[in-house]
Design an enzyme around this catalytic site. Structure first.
Site, PDB file in Angstrom:
ATOM      1  N   ASP A 396      31.628   4.615 -34.826  1.00  0.00           N
ATOM      2  CA  ASP A 396      31.486   4.352 -33.289  1.00  0.00           C
ATOM      3  C   ASP A 396      32.448   2.599 -33.376  1.00  0.00           C
ATOM      4  O   ASP A 396      32.765   2.196 -31.974  1.00  0.00           O
ATOM      5  CB  ASP A 396      30.233   3.483 -33.060  1.00  0.00           C
ATOM      6  CG  ASP A 396      29.092   4.589 -32.396  1.00  0.00           C
ATOM      7  OD1 ASP A 396      30.232   5.292 -31.659  1.00  0.00           O
ATOM      8  OD2 ASP A 396      28.318   4.946 -32.626  1.00  0.00           O
ATOM      9  N   ASP A 736      15.048   7.081 -33.325  1.00  0.00           N
ATOM     10  CA  ASP A 736      14.227   7.789 -34.292  1.00  0.00           C
ATOM     11  C   ASP A 736      12.963   8.185 -33.743  1.00  0.00           C
ATOM     12  O   ASP A 736      12.640   9.417 -33.935  1.00  0.00           O
ATOM     13  CB  ASP A 736      14.730   7.714 -35.791  1.00  0.00           C
ATOM     14  CG  ASP A 736      14.514   6.709 -35.893  1.00  0.00           C
ATOM     15  OD1 ASP A 736      14.085   5.143 -34.769  1.00  0.00           O
ATOM     16  OD2 ASP A 736      14.751   5.947 -37.012  1.00  0.00           O
TER      17      ASP A 736
HETATM   18  O1  LIG Z   1      26.580   2.321 -31.863  1.00  0.00           O
HETATM   19  C1  LIG Z   1      25.604   1.887 -32.713  1.00  0.00           C
HETATM   20  C2  LIG Z   1      25.320   1.606 -33.052  1.00  0.00           C
HETATM   21  C3  LIG Z   1      24.899   1.953 -34.877  1.00  0.00           C
HETATM   22  N1  LIG Z   1      25.089   2.945 -35.516  1.00  0.00           N
HETATM   23  C4  LIG Z   1      25.125   3.628 -36.461  1.00  0.00           C
HETATM   24  O2  LIG Z   1      23.449   3.915 -36.680  1.00  0.00           O
HETATM   25  C5  LIG Z   1      22.977   4.070 -37.604  1.00  0.00           C
HETATM   26  C6  LIG Z   1      21.808   3.145 -38.396  1.00  0.00           C
HETATM   27  O3  LIG Z   1      22.215   1.298 -37.606  1.00  0.00           O
HETATM   28  P1  LIG Z   1      22.059   0.336 -38.929  1.00  0.00           P
HETATM   29  O4  LIG Z   1      22.077  -1.302 -37.932  1.00  0.00           O
HETATM   30  O5  LIG Z   1      22.034   0.411 -39.837  1.00  0.00           O
HETATM   31  O6  LIG Z   1      20.100   0.014 -38.374  1.00  0.00           O
HETATM   32  P2  LIG Z   1      19.096   0.080 -39.594  1.00  0.00           P
HETATM   33  O7  LIG Z   1      18.077  -0.679 -39.449  1.00  0.00           O
HETATM   34  O8  LIG Z   1      19.697   0.381 -40.975  1.00  0.00           O
HETATM   35  O9  LIG Z   1      18.977   1.649 -39.405  1.00  0.00           O
HETATM   36  C7  LIG Z   1      18.075   2.737 -39.559  1.00  0.00           C
HETATM   37  O10 LIG Z   1      16.441   2.023 -38.347  1.00  0.00           O
HETATM   38  C8  LIG Z   1      17.250   3.148 -37.093  1.00  0.00           C
HETATM   39  C9  LIG Z   1      17.081   2.266 -36.057  1.00  0.00           C
HETATM   40  O11 LIG Z   1      15.592   2.773 -35.825  1.00  0.00           O
HETATM   41  C10 LIG Z   1      17.973   4.179 -37.169  1.00  0.00           C
HETATM   42  O12 LIG Z   1      18.959   4.558 -35.980  1.00  0.00           O
HETATM   43  C11 LIG Z   1      18.470   4.287 -38.797  1.00  0.00           C
HETATM   44  O13 LIG Z   1      18.916   6.176 -38.780  1.00  0.00           O
HETATM   45  C12 LIG Z   1      17.643   4.342 -39.488  1.00  0.00           C
HETATM   46  O14 LIG Z   1      18.323   4.257 -40.446  1.00  0.00           O
HETATM   47  C13 LIG Z   1      24.208   3.664 -38.701  1.00  0.00           C
HETATM   48  O15 LIG Z   1      25.067   4.508 -39.624  1.00  0.00           O
HETATM   49  C14 LIG Z   1      25.093   3.297 -37.549  1.00  0.00           C
HETATM   50  O16 LIG Z   1      26.260   3.433 -38.256  1.00  0.00           O
HETATM   51  C15 LIG Z   1      26.192   3.890 -34.268  1.00  0.00           C
HETATM   52  O17 LIG Z   1      26.789   5.108 -34.776  1.00  0.00           O
HETATM   53  N2  LIG Z   1      26.687   3.680 -33.226  1.00  0.00           N
END
Ligand SMILES: O=c1ccn([C@@H]2O[C@H](COP(=O)(O)OP(=O)(O)O[C@H]3O[C@H](CO)[C@@H](O)[C@H](O)[C@H]3O)[C@@H](O)[C@H]2O)c(=O)[nH]1
Ligand SMILES: [Mn+2]
Ligand SMILES: [Zn+2]
Length: 943
Positions: A396, A736
């Site tokens: 992204d 999610d």
């Molecule tokens: O514009 C975006 C923003 C994020 N991501 C991806 O989304 C995932 C999760 O984002 P992150 O910022 O790492 O959030 P986390 O809190 O670590 O992730 C948990 O919490 C999020 C919100 O509930 C869920 O989307 C994720 O799947 C879950 O692993 C990562 O792989 C990012 O690369 C994208 O692909 N595009």
């Protein structure tokens, strides 16, 4: 225990053998199989005088450099600590002495010689060896270092994110796995196969389908309980069960195509009942307590009293909400052997269905490419037929760094994957594999393996150097933007405004591995971004991947992991397939989710990330097989494919052939309607009808790429149901939860899968600000859902959401609000101190009893939870601390931010993320890099 005994015995035997040989040249090294050389004095080289374990000098030194402080044999002997206490003490003493000397020298303004800091090992250094410096000083950390020196070290733990769950979702809701499996008849689709929830473990085969059993309701809150119900029994249980089956019985079971591929593991009823009893007592005491509180106001401090009572009532309610999901936990275990017997027999073409694995990344600076590479490698090496796995990486951030790192990763995979499969190693993410200690005494360790492992380790170090070099190069972007190797400008130079990009690596045409075998396909995808188009973050990225993958490989199921979550268990896909391909469960299961586990958390887990106790965020429940959670996943291919499949349908309609469904189906089948729903891609729509996945043989690959670019264009979703009814649902940063909720509301069930070897592991935020930010984001996501049309309090009463599911979701959505009473309650003592008044009136003996009972019951529940979960008191305490820290800061902020966003339309987040970026338009073009075709597509002219 058994293994230990074996080990010890083994080493004794060896020692005995060796003693007579000790002075002979020609002794064989137990690690590499080479002859052990002589020392200068003519005696054989001896690494350890304690046990005389035969190792050659090169092996010994290799181990030392790898951070081992003791001899290779003693290290695996659990009693080794005893043996080495003396040297250890000496070391400590020495270290202490050095420290004193050092500080003294420092005080005197005199620089100690650098050697003082190192170990007393010899320092003959070739380029490979210097990398071990770090390990020498501290072999316990999971830090990574690069051969180029510490400045460039990539600290694994610094990756700032992690995600709660990985799920496998169905792509088609009704997976006819193979002709062998008869349809379930309506009367046996009750899932409850086993004895009652708490009943004794009857023989599975006889109890599998017993529709007459009442359907128990079970809920699990993994947050506090996953270890309770799973940890202890899970691993052994399986062994026991297998032990009971005679050969004949097993064969017969294999024949029976309705044999379940998983079972529910009963939880000892006395444990559960004791816990329930305590909960009920606590509830009763609570009622009396409130009765007293309400009827005894503090007359001279009425406001104080009122505030405190309101807060207490809220806490009690949230406790109660929290309690429901823990009432009836479910534990499951899978039968991987049955899965293999049925679908993946030796010598026959595998009948396992194809799976597309999605990896999401955004920012290579926050999500280091080396971590993403490890995740990708672990996917490519997964234990599943290679032609049935495809890996899609969504970028992204349209970063050329990500692209180039992926290209390196594809090359490295050609060596890594065959190595993993040949030696059957775990985990299959090299960084984590090599950071494990190797156990030379395990019988399966062959000298040839040791040598190959060393070679592979060296290759991996070289790979790391290349990735680190790419990262270093990417630090400062050139004025005119990035240029690809062939001299053309990188189309993604402006991450907010660029064309869609797709690059296919590996797979049929992408080159074989070093042994000449095919590899899974690896696809780089960066969806089109244009100013003025909402991209919906991760949900949008996942929906784009759903479409690209449907066009290119069309797996029947998809799995989503974040880029920092690697496969820790190479059988994870098979675990999930035990549910998805189960004759009974498979039909109604929308997704399988795995708990999140972390590596590289600091020892004290200061920010309470270990999900062991993670609070509400991770709430999920299984009820009559219905799962909920904060997981993400979602919908299957969004759509469904044939007749029955979409999750847009309600699960029961599909099974029961409800009238309305038939009607809707006819409607749906009309092409117009399909386009309205899924967007204008005939190829995509056609692919949704392939129940078993796969793409129609007749299609021409070139046209598929064209189409793939089309389906990731930013206008594609306009006026379709993407993000509204189909695919990952938009509208919350915790997409999610929202998506899972929507699926459950349609009557689908989900499964929580916890294999004994954790399926996935990730890196958790290790600094407070990242962690608080994450907690804030999650809380904000909940508030967004609370204030949206999907609020679980009102949504879907006409739907199929079960009451307990609803309660669990409400709990997941409402928790940030607790921050308000929490803060009030934290402030109360200060006010009491200042005013000299108190929230409780003069207390009678009778009232005092309720207070004491209440505290006692709180302790009792706490103790039981601690005991069964195996959570240490420290972990628990830290979790409580973080609950207050997060509760009084991030959660409160989220409540306000959410209100602002929803009520006033102010998106605070937007201002944060959209900082200065030059809007330099790069002309997208079809170019090629590295001799591979690179596809991109011009921006839409004016739509
Ligand atoms: O514009 C975006 C923003 C994020 N991501 C991806 O989304 C995932 C999760 O984002 P992150 O910022 O790492 O959030 P986390 O809190 O670590 O992730 C948990 O919490 C999020 C919100 O509930 C869920 O989307 C994720 O799947 C879950 O692993 C990562 O792989 C990012 O690369 C994208 O692909 N595009
Ligand atoms: Mn993350
Ligand atoms: Zn050796």
């Amino acid at each position: 225990m058994e293994t230990n005994a074996g080990l010890v015995a083994g080493s004794h035997k060896r020692n005995e053998l060796q003693k007579p040989l000790n002075n002979l040249n020609g002794l064989i090294c137990q690690i590499c199989g080479d002859v052990i050389g002589l020392r200068e004095e003519g005696n054989a080289f001896v690494a350890c005088n304690e046990c005389a374990f035969p190792v050659c000098r090169p092996c010994y030194e290799y181990e030392r450099r790898g951070g081992n402080k003791c001899c290779p044999s003693a290290r695996v002997d659990t009693r080794g600590t005893k043996v080495h206490v003396l040297p250890l003490l000496l070391l400590v003493f020495l270290g202490f002495f050095k420290l004193i000397f050092h500080s003294y020298a420092h005080l005197c303004g005199f620089k100690g010689s650098p050697q003082l800091e190192g170990d007393d090992e010899e320092d003959d250094v070739d380029d490979l060896e210097s990398e071990f410096d770090h390990a020498k000083t501290d072999c316990k950390t999971t830090q990574m270092w690069s051969p180029q020196g510490r400045e460039e070290a990539v600290d694994l733990s610094s990756s700032s994110r992690h995600e709660p769950y990985h799920c496998i979702m169905r792509l088609t809701s009704r997976q006819q796995v193979s002709g062998e499996i008869p349809e379930a008849t309506p009367d046996n689709h009750s899932l409850r196969s086993q004895s009652g929830p708490l009943g004794s473990s009857e023989k599975r085969s006889s109890t599998y389908v017993d529709p007459s059993l009442p359907v128990p309701v079970r809920i699990v809150d993994p947050s506090k309980f996953e270890f309770i119900w799973v940890g202890n029994k899970y691993a052994d249980g399986k062994g026991d069960m297998e032990g009971t089956g005679s050969n004949g019985e097993e064969l017969q079971m294999a024949d029976d195509s309705r044999q379940p591929l998983s079972r529910i593991v009963p939880i000892p009823s006395n444990q559960l009942n004791l816990y329930r009893l305590v909960i009920i007592c606590r509830l009763i005491i609570l009622c009396f307590f409130f009765q007293y509180r309400v009827t005894h106001p503090v007359n001279n401090a009425y406001p104080l009293w009122l505030t405190s009572v309101i807060c207490e009532v809220w806490f009690a309610l949230s406790w109660l909400l929290d309690q429901f999901p823990k009432w009836s936990p479910i534990n499951r275990e899978t039968y991987l052997d049955r899965l293999a017997l049925r679908y993946d027999r030796e010598g026959e073409p595998s009948q396992l269905v194809p799976i597309d694995v999605f990896v999401s990344t955004v920012d290579p600076l926050k999500e280091p490419p080396l971590i993403t590479a490890n995740t990708v490698l672990s996917i490519l090496a997964v234990d599943y037929p290679v032609d049935k796995v495809s890996c899609y990486v969504s970028d992204d951030g349209s970063a050329m760094l990500t692209f180039e790192a992926l290209s390196e990763t594809a090359e490295f995979a050609k060596k890594w994957v065959p190595f993993c499969k040949k030696h059957n190693i775990e985990p299959r993410a090299p960084e984590f594999y090599f950071s494990q200690k190797i156990d030379y005494l395990k019988d399966k360790i062959q000298p040839s393996f040791v040598k190959e492992r060393r070679t592979m380790k060296r290759e991996y170090e070289e790979f790391k150097v290349r990735i680190n070099a790419l990262v270093a190069k990417a630090q400062k972007a050139p004025e005119e933007g990035w240029t690809m190797q062939d001299g053309t400008s990188w189309p993604g130079n402006n991450p907010r405004d660029h064309p869609g990009m797709i690059q296919v690596f590996l797979g049929h045409s992408g080159g074989l591995d070093v042994d000449g075998n095919e590899l899974p396909r690896l696809v780089y995808v960066s969806r089109e971004k244009r100013l003025g188009f909402q991209h919906h973050k991760k949900a949008g990225a996942m929906n784009a991947l759903i479409r690209v993958s449907a066009v290119l490989t069309n797996g029947a199921y998809l799995l989503n992991v974040d880029c920092d979550h690697y496969f820790n268990n190479s059988k994870a896909l098979r675990e999930a397939m035990c549910f998805m391909m189960d004759p009974t469960l498979g039909k109604k299961t929308c997704y399988v989710q795995f708990p999140q586990r972390f590596d590289g958390i600091d020892v004290h887990d200061r920010y309470a990330n270990r999900n062991i106790i993670n609070l509400k965020e991770l709430l999920w429940l299984e009820e009559e097989g219905k799962g909920i959670n904060k997981s993400y996943i979602d919908k299957k291919r969004a759509l469904k494919r044939t007749e029955s499949t979409l999750p847009i349908f309600n699960a029961e309609d599909i099974e029961e052939g409800v009238e309305g469904y038939e009607a809707e189906r006819a409607f749906l089948l009309s092409q117009k309607r399909l386009e309205k729903r899924f967007g204008q891609s005939p190829i995509f729509i056609a692919s949704t009808f392939m129940e078993q996945g796969g793409i129609p043989a007749s299609t021409n690959p070139a046209s598929l790429l064209q189409e793939a670019i089309h389906v990731i264009s930013c206008g594609y979703e306009d006026k379709t149901e993407w993000g509204k009814e189909i695919g990952w649902i938009y509208g919350s940063v915790t997409e999610d939860i929202l998506t899972g909720f929507k699926m459950h509301a349609r009557g689908w069930i989900s499964i929580y899968c916890m294999p004994p070897r954790p399926a996935f592991k990730g890196s958790a935020p290790i600094n407070l600000s990242d962690r608080l930010n994450q907690v804030l984001r999650w809380a904000l996501g909940s508030i967004e859902i609370l204030l949206s049309r999907h609020c679980p309090i009102w949504y879907g009463y006409k739907g199929r959401l079960k009451l307990l599911e609803r309660i669990a979701y409400i709990n997941t959505i409402v928790y940030p609000i607790t921050s308000i009473p929490l803060i009030a309650y934290c402030v109360l003592p200060a006010i009491c101190l200042l005013t000299g008044k108190f929230i409780i009136p003069e207390i009678s003996n009778y009232a005092g009893m309720w207070f004491i009972l209440l505290f006692a019951s709180i302790f009792a529940t706490g103790i039981l939870e601690l005991k069964w979960s195996g959570i240490g008191i420290e972990d628990w305490w830290r979790n409580e601390q973080f609950w207050v820290i997060g509760g009084t800061s991030a959660h409160l902020f989220a409540v306000f931010q959410g209100l602002l966003k929803v009520l006033a339309g102010i998106d605070t987040n937007f201002t944060v993320t959209s900082r200065h970026r030059t809007t330099k338009e790069t002309l997208p073009s079809s170019t090629s890099s590295n001799g591979r075709a690179f596809w991109s597509r011009p921006p839409p002219s004016s739509s």
